[in-house]
Design a protein around this motif. Structure first.
Motif, PDB file in Angstrom:
ATOM      1  N   GLY A  29       0.810  -1.207   0.000  1.00 27.40           N
ATOM      2  CA  GLY A  29       0.000   0.000   0.000  1.00 27.40           C
ATOM      3  C   GLY A  29       0.845   1.259   0.000  1.00 27.40           C
ATOM      4  N   ASP A  30       0.174   2.405   0.115  1.00 27.48           N
ATOM      5  CA  ASP A  30       0.875   3.684   0.184  1.00 27.48           C
ATOM      6  C   ASP A  30       0.549   4.439   1.470  1.00 27.48           C
ATOM      7  OD1 ASP A  30      -1.747   4.318  -0.278  1.00 27.48           O
ATOM      8  OD2 ASP A  30      -1.386   5.453  -2.126  1.00 27.48           O
ATOM      9  N   ASN A  31      -0.126   3.758   2.420  1.00 28.22           N
ATOM     10  CA  ASN A  31      -0.492   4.389   3.686  1.00 28.22           C
ATOM     11  C   ASN A  31       0.670   4.241   4.678  1.00 28.22           C
ATOM     12  OD1 ASN A  31      -1.596   5.287   6.095  1.00 28.22           O
ATOM     13  ND2 ASN A  31      -3.555   4.234   5.796  1.00 28.22           N
ATOM     14  N   TRP A  32       1.578   5.198   4.682  1.00 33.67           N
ATOM     15  CA  TRP A  32       2.746   5.128   5.558  1.00 33.67           C
ATOM     16  C   TRP A  32       2.359   5.239   7.035  1.00 33.67           C
ATOM     17  CZ3 TRP A  32       3.378   9.568   8.396  1.00 33.67           C
ATOM     18  CH2 TRP A  32       2.780  10.724   7.910  1.00 33.67           C
ATOM     19  N   ARG A  33       1.217   5.853   7.320  1.00 35.32           N
ATOM     20  CA  ARG A  33       0.759   5.942   8.714  1.00 35.32           C
ATOM     21  C   ARG A  33       0.432   4.545   9.251  1.00 35.32           C
ATOM     22  NH1 ARG A  33      -1.265  10.032   5.681  1.00 35.32           N
ATOM     23  NH2 ARG A  33      -0.979  12.186   6.425  1.00 35.32           N
ATOM     24  N   MET A  34      -0.213   3.736   8.417  1.00 33.72           N
ATOM     25  CA  MET A  34      -0.521   2.363   8.816  1.00 33.72           C
ATOM     26  C   MET A  34       0.769   1.582   9.060  1.00 33.72           C
ATOM     27  SD  MET A  34      -2.813   0.055   9.467  1.00 33.72           S
ATOM     28  CE  MET A  34      -4.347   0.667   8.709  1.00 33.72           C
TER      29      MET A  34
END
Length: 441
Positions: free
Chosen positions: A181-186
């Motif tokens: 994915g591209d959700n670095w927060r996750m």
């Protein structure tokens, strides 16, 4: 600080024929303490390692400059500086268990809060707070493990903290590489998973009998020994500390040199290590190595193999010999990389491979030396001071490395990094004590 080295003869029994508690055979409490502490080591490595892959995803969204990347990467290390100083002393004053246990609740909360970050400064603040929690692990975790360990093989057990850390650090890079994915927060928030597992383990661990004895709570200490070790063991006499353990006790005429060395050798080891390992991808590019899954796998395998090799060396070598020889090898490796950038590729990669192997091996002693150097009533304070002192170089190099490489180039930067093992080598020859085989009491 006097360091008593034991001979290889039989342990001394007390008037009732009992053996010292650290001569007990392997018990359930030994396994539980190891799992509770080493789980925290894995968590520490994961928290500090996952920021690298996350930053590679966050760069475009947040328009991060080289200095901003360095600030985010170093913020947790700055937090460790404060956490080690403050919480180590709290653990000496109020007990290992409360500080050591509830610290994991903070890990869980702070990890999840990273899901809601909106700007650079929010992320820096949360990473600073996570660094405070990691600082507790360095200061208190190794003290707890030392005080629950057996004398024989204690170096290998404490050195395993480094393996746990390396496993967590490597796991973070593997998770980052596999993440689609591209959700670095996750990605950052995944540190909540090992935190929850370790929290459950720690809630079952009692207070260490050595700390109870050092506070004059002998009946409670005796009860812990009877329940978890057996009535045939006793706690040797321990120097009683003041009602409120003070950091000033680390710097008396008797203790200042070894207290200072405990921080300085760690300072010299981790400066280059954190900078190079946090920004592994640009470092590899500077070496002319194209980053790929197979390269990552080999590098991770070399690091873990090095950490395991360090454990064996701690068992075979003296503490003093270990730090002197590892500093010498790292110094020569960094100088070779920095001064001869035009060497054949196989030489450059070989030197870098040596560094990737020896640096994790050398790090093993960071979790052995300080707990052995300090007395029980100031052990967590002393280890916390050492960990905090070390983070001055770790945070500074990690913050400056992207800028240094951009400004001076890779070769000049590595030549500068060689100053750390040079200083460590000189200090170790002058000051390194021998602590192998001592009773912690």
């Amino acid at each position: 600080m006097a360091i008593a080295i034991l001979s290889g003869g039989p342990a001394v029994r007390d008037a009732q024929g009992r053996l010292p508690v650290d001569e007990a055979p392997l018990k359930t409490i030994h396994v539980l303490a190891a799992a509770a502490v080493l789980g925290g080591a894995v968590l520490d490595g994961y928290v500090l390692g996952i920021v690298g892959p996350a930053l590679s995803l966050a760069g475009n969204e947040m328009q991060l400059s080289a200095l901003a990347q360095g600030l985010i990467a170093s913020s947790a290390l700055i937090g460790i500086f404060v956490g080690g100083l403050f919480f180590g002393n709290l653990a000496d004053r109020f007990g290992r268990r409360p500080v050591f246990g509830w610290n994991l609740a903070a890990f869980i909360l702070l990890s999840l809060m990273q899901l809601f970050v909106q700007d650079v400064w929010q992320l820096v603040a949360l990473r600073l707070a996570l660094g405070l929690a990691v600082g507790v692990e360095y200061a208190v975790g190794s003290s707890v493990l030392a005080e629950f360990s057996r004398r024989r093989g204690r170096g290998m057990l404490l050195g395993s903290f480094s393996i746990g850390w390396q496993v967590g650090f490597t796991l973070a890079f593997i998770v980052g590489a596999l993440y689609q994915g591209d959700n670095w927060r996750m990605l950052l928030a995944t540190s909540a998973v090992p935190a929850i597992i370790t929290f459950v383990l720690r809630m079952t661990l009692p207070e260490t009998p050595m700390w109870l004895q050092a506070r004059g709570r002998k009946a409670e200490a005796r009860a812990v020994v009877d329940r978890h070790f057996g009535k045939e063991f006793y706690i040797p006499e321990i120097e009683l500390g003041a009602e409120h353990a003070s950091p000033r006790e680390l710097f008396t005429a008797r203790t200042w040199r070894q207290s200072l060395y405990s921080g300085l050798f760690w300072f010299c080891q981790v400066g280059p290590f954190f900078g190079i390992f946090t920004f592994m991808m640009p470092v590899l590019q500077s070496l002319g190595v194209e980053e790929s899954g197979s390269v990552d796998m080999w590098l991770n395998a070399i690091q873990i193999a090095g950490a395991f090799a360090g454990i064996l060396l701690l068992h075979w070598m003296s503490r003093r010999g270990f730090v002197i020889w590892t500093f010498a090898i790292i110094l020569l490796t960094l100088l070779g990389l920095g001064l001869f950038p035009q060497a054949p590729a196989w030489i450059v990669l070989g030197l870098f491979g040596i560094y990737m192997f020896v640096a994790p091996a050398a790090n093993d002693i960071q979790y052995v030396y300080p707990p052995e150097i300090f007395d029980t009533h100031v052990r967590a304070t002393g280890v916390g001071f050492s960990a905090a002192f070390s983070r001055i170089s770790a945070a500074g190099v990690t913050f400056l490395l992207p800028w240094l490489m951009q400004t001076f180039g890779f070769s000049a930067t590595l030549t500068m990094m060689a100053g750390f093992p040079l200083l460590g080598l000189v200090l170790s020859i002058m000051w390194a004590p021998e602590t192998k085989g001592k009773h912690l009491s």
